[in-house]
Design a protein around this motif. Structure first.
Motif, PDB file in Angstrom:
ATOM      1  N   GLN A  21     -12.142  14.239  21.462  1.00 52.72           N
ATOM      2  CA  GLN A  21     -12.737  14.307  22.790  1.00 52.72           C
ATOM      3  C   GLN A  21     -12.086  13.311  23.738  1.00 52.72           C
ATOM      4  N   LYS A  22     -11.679  12.158  23.215  1.00 49.12           N
ATOM      5  CA  LYS A  22     -10.971  11.186  24.044  1.00 49.12           C
ATOM      6  C   LYS A  22      -9.654  11.778  24.532  1.00 49.12           C
ATOM      7  N   ASP A  23      -8.950  12.492  23.651  1.00 40.94           N
ATOM      8  CA  ASP A  23      -7.671  13.090  24.032  1.00 40.94           C
ATOM      9  C   ASP A  23      -7.846  14.066  25.187  1.00 40.94           C
ATOM     10  N   LEU A  24      -8.884  14.881  25.127  1.00 43.58           N
ATOM     11  CA  LEU A  24      -9.125  15.846  26.194  1.00 43.58           C
ATOM     12  C   LEU A  24      -9.476  15.141  27.498  1.00 43.58           C
ATOM     13  N   LEU A  25     -10.232  14.049  27.388  1.00 40.96           N
ATOM     14  CA  LEU A  25     -10.627  13.304  28.585  1.00 40.96           C
ATOM     15  C   LEU A  25      -9.540  12.341  29.059  1.00 40.96           C
ATOM     16  N   ARG A  26      -8.422  12.322  28.362  1.00 36.44           N
ATOM     17  CA  ARG A  26      -7.274  11.531  28.816  1.00 36.44           C
ATOM     18  C   ARG A  26      -6.397  12.327  29.776  1.00 36.44           C
ATOM     19  N   ILE A  27      -6.825  13.528  30.101  1.00 40.25           N
ATOM     20  CA  ILE A  27      -6.082  14.377  31.034  1.00 40.25           C
ATOM     21  C   ILE A  27      -6.732  14.238  32.414  1.00 40.25           C
ATOM     22  N   PRO A  28      -6.034  13.701  33.412  1.00 43.60           N
ATOM     23  CA  PRO A  28      -6.633  13.443  34.726  1.00 43.60           C
ATOM     24  C   PRO A  28      -7.311  14.654  35.354  1.00 43.60           C
ATOM     25  N   SER A  29      -6.707  15.842  35.226  1.00 45.88           N
ATOM     26  CA  SER A  29      -7.300  17.029  35.839  1.00 45.88           C
ATOM     27  C   SER A  29      -8.639  17.383  35.195  1.00 45.88           C
ATOM     28  N   LYS A  58     -17.897  20.860  43.782  1.00 48.57           N
ATOM     29  CA  LYS A  58     -16.975  20.956  44.912  1.00 48.57           C
ATOM     30  C   LYS A  58     -15.742  20.095  44.638  1.00 48.57           C
ATOM     31  N   THR A  59     -14.593  20.515  45.144  1.00 45.77           N
ATOM     32  CA  THR A  59     -13.354  19.784  44.890  1.00 45.77           C
ATOM     33  C   THR A  59     -13.275  18.578  45.818  1.00 45.77           C
ATOM     34  N   VAL A  60     -13.875  17.485  45.377  1.00 39.80           N
ATOM     35  CA  VAL A  60     -13.870  16.241  46.145  1.00 39.80           C
ATOM     36  C   VAL A  60     -12.869  15.253  45.555  1.00 39.80           C
ATOM     37  N   ILE A  61     -12.909  15.108  44.231  1.00 40.62           N
ATOM     38  CA  ILE A  61     -11.997  14.202  43.531  1.00 40.62           C
ATOM     39  C   ILE A  61     -10.846  15.011  42.940  1.00 40.62           C
ATOM     40  N   ARG A  62      -9.642  14.519  43.131  1.00 33.02           N
ATOM     41  CA  ARG A  62      -8.448  15.185  42.604  1.00 33.02           C
ATOM     42  C   ARG A  62      -7.808  14.346  41.497  1.00 33.02           C
ATOM     43  N   ALA A  63      -6.991  15.004  40.703  1.00 32.04           N
ATOM     44  CA  ALA A  63      -6.361  14.321  39.564  1.00 32.04           C
ATOM     45  C   ALA A  63      -5.539  13.121  40.007  1.00 32.04           C
ATOM     46  N   SER A  64      -4.955  13.177  41.184  1.00 35.26           N
ATOM     47  CA  SER A  64      -4.124  12.079  41.677  1.00 35.26           C
ATOM     48  C   SER A  64      -4.931  10.815  41.949  1.00 35.26           C
ATOM     49  N   GLN A  65      -6.260  10.930  42.043  1.00 33.45           N
ATOM     50  CA  GLN A  65      -7.112   9.769  42.304  1.00 33.45           C
ATOM     51  C   GLN A  65      -7.563   9.074  41.021  1.00 33.45           C
ATOM     52  N   ILE A  66      -7.252   9.653  39.877  1.00 32.29           N
ATOM     53  CA  ILE A  66      -7.722   9.121  38.592  1.00 32.29           C
ATOM     54  C   ILE A  66      -6.728   8.114  38.029  1.00 32.29           C
ATOM     55  N   ARG A  67      -7.214   6.915  37.733  1.00 30.40           N
ATOM     56  CA  ARG A  67      -6.398   5.894  37.065  1.00 30.40           C
ATOM     57  C   ARG A  67      -7.188   5.363  35.881  1.00 30.40           C
ATOM     58  N   TYR A  68      -6.590   5.389  34.707  1.00 26.29           N
ATOM     59  CA  TYR A  68      -7.294   4.979  33.496  1.00 26.29           C
ATOM     60  C   TYR A  68      -7.288   3.463  33.344  1.00 26.29           C
ATOM     61  N   ILE A  69      -8.427   2.931  32.943  1.00 26.33           N
ATOM     62  CA  ILE A  69      -8.578   1.493  32.701  1.00 26.33           C
ATOM     63  C   ILE A  69      -8.640   1.272  31.197  1.00 26.33           C
ATOM     64  N   ASP A  70      -7.794   0.407  30.690  1.00 24.75           N
ATOM     65  CA  ASP A  70      -7.770   0.099  29.266  1.00 24.75           C
ATOM     66  C   ASP A  70      -8.567  -1.184  29.021  1.00 24.75           C
ATOM     67  N   LEU A  71      -9.840  -1.013  28.688  1.00 30.16           N
ATOM     68  CA  LEU A  71     -10.692  -2.178  28.447  1.00 30.16           C
ATOM     69  C   LEU A  71     -10.454  -2.788  27.069  1.00 30.16           C
ATOM     70  N   SER A  72      -9.762  -2.074  26.184  1.00 26.61           N
ATOM     71  CA  SER A  72      -9.554  -2.575  24.822  1.00 26.61           C
ATOM     72  C   SER A  72      -8.700  -3.832  24.800  1.00 26.61           C
ATOM     73  N   GLU A  73      -7.945  -4.091  25.865  1.00 23.33           N
ATOM     74  CA  GLU A  73      -7.127  -5.299  25.913  1.00 23.33           C
ATOM     75  C   GLU A  73      -7.976  -6.546  26.100  1.00 23.33           C
ATOM     76  N   HIS A  74      -9.210  -6.371  26.589  1.00 24.43           N
ATOM     77  CA  HIS A  74     -10.039  -7.525  26.938  1.00 24.43           C
ATOM     78  C   HIS A  74     -11.282  -7.666  26.063  1.00 24.43           C
ATOM     79  N   PHE A  75     -11.729  -6.568  25.448  1.00 21.29           N
ATOM     80  CA  PHE A  75     -12.976  -6.608  24.707  1.00 21.29           C
ATOM     81  C   PHE A  75     -12.761  -6.126  23.275  1.00 21.29           C
ATOM     82  N   PHE A  76     -13.728  -6.407  22.427  1.00 23.23           N
ATOM     83  CA  PHE A  76     -13.534  -6.219  20.998  1.00 23.23           C
ATOM     84  C   PHE A  76     -14.570  -5.261  20.403  1.00 23.23           C
ATOM     85  N   PHE A  77     -14.793  -5.373  19.098  1.00 27.05           N
ATOM     86  CA  PHE A  77     -15.687  -4.475  18.378  1.00 27.05           C
ATOM     87  C   PHE A  77     -16.853  -5.264  17.787  1.00 27.05           C
ATOM     88  N   ASP A  78     -17.961  -4.569  17.531  1.00 30.30           N
ATOM     89  CA  ASP A  78     -19.091  -5.235  16.899  1.00 30.30           C
ATOM     90  C   ASP A  78     -18.926  -5.205  15.380  1.00 30.30           C
TER      91      ASP A  78
END
Length: 341
Positions: free
Chosen positions: A8-16, A30-50
């Motif tokens: 599911q992560k792989d599918l949601l890694r597609i901006p469109s 309604k088409t308000v947000i476009r794929a060009s407006q999507i930027r992925y944030i990688d929080l794994s670089e800053h946070f860890f696991f329980d």
């Protein structure tokens, strides 16, 4: 859970796909947000696991840049195949992680910040399970009414859970991305009590690999995963791909059945081996495709636990809990003797 989660992560890694989901959930499709407006944030670089090796950050986090129609914001998706009583706490932690990330990005010029530097964050929990999940709010996790002196100072927290299997057909068909295949599968599994899936053959598939991998992971059917993997490999090597649909996937499965039939016929040396082998393989794979049997879900202990939990949480009798869960008569007869009113 891990394979489903990754798929599911792989599918949601597609901006469109993400842009279509945001429009679907927030803007009445309604088409308000476009794929060009999507930027992925990688929080794994800053946070860890329980301690259970679960991340303390959401599965997918995107920064949606601003436009003439909206200000920038952050939206997170968390994938769940079953309900989790601690999800209200986890969602609260996810939002905190996003704002901590924003604090660390205060000198970054890579993002479009507002005057106050912070942008709002919304978390959606995408629930793929068959049973509707009504999560507890933050205040329901403790005896809120037992603390009258604290109530003016305590803040409640609302969870945004989308029970995908409960979406109606019209709503699913309106989704403008391959995510509608996932939603349609979940809805059919709910309607058939986890027994039957009839693929929508005319829908075009834009992202073949991610969509078929996600469907195979959700079905837990190894044979289906194998033929899907073969189709993906064939699709990659075919220069004249055209516009793939689920019908082309089914055709591939039947062709695979024919090949297996030929091999069996030759090995047996039967005069009609090729024809009989083809028919046998065709029946097998058509059955695999149209009737995805969830054998593990027939475990009586699982049904007993679900029913008993429903009885405790909602004060239901055994029969009422079974009615609400929609168990068929064959399962009811096996589960009822184990339930304690």
């Amino acid at each position: 859970m891990s394979n489903k989660d990754i798929s599911q992560k792989d599918l949601l890694r597609i901006p469109s796909v993400v842009a279509s989901l945001i429009n679907f959930l927030l803007y009445d499709n309604k088409t308000v947000i476009r794929a060009s407006q999507i930027r992925y944030i990688d929080l794994s670089e800053h946070f860890f696991f329980d301690k259970l090796l679960r991340p303390v950050f959401p599965d997918v986090c995107v920064f949606v840049s601003g436009s003439k129609r909206n200000l920038p914001f952050i939206l997170c998706f968390e994938n769940q195949t079953r309900s989790d009583s601690t999800m209200a706490v986890r969602n609260f932690i996810y939002i905190a992680a996003v704002f901590l990330w924003q604090l660390r990005q205060k000198h970054s010029s890579g993002f479009e910040w507002t005057k106050n530097r912070f942008v709002p964050c919304v978390v959606f929990t995408l629930h793929y399970g068959r049973f509707a999940w009504k999560p507890k709010s933050f205040r329901e996790l403790f005896q809120f009414d037992s603390y009258p002196c604290l109530q003016p100072f305590l803040t409640d927290y609302k969870m945004n859970v989308e029970n995908i299997a409960c979406w109606d057909r019209e709503k699913i068909e309106s989704i403008r991305s391959d995510f509608r295949f996932i939603a349609d599968y979940c809805a059919q599994m709910r309607a058939s009590h986890g027994k039957t899936y009839e693929p929508p053959t005319t829908w075009p598939i834009e992202h073949v690999e991610q969509t078929l991998t996600a469907l195979a992971a959700l079905s837990q059917d190894p044979d289906l995963k194998k033929v899907f993997d073969e189709y993906v490999q064939q699709f990659k090597t075919n220069e004249q791909k055209g516009a793939p649909t689920m019908a082309s996937v089914i055709a591939h499965i039947l062709q695979r059945g024919e090949r297996i039939g030929e091999q069996r016929g030759e090995q047996r040396g039967e005069k009609r081996g090729r024809q009989l082998g083809f028919q046998e393989a065709e029946r097998k794979f058509e059955k695999k495709l149209h009737t995805l049997t969830r054998e593990h879900n027939e475990m009586i202990s699982t049904f007993v636990i679900l029913a008993q939990k429903r009885m405790v949480e909602q004060g239901l009798s055994a029969s009422e809990a079974l009615d609400q869960l929609g168990y068929p008569e064959t399962i009811r007869a096996k589960v009822l003797p184990f339930l304690v009113n």
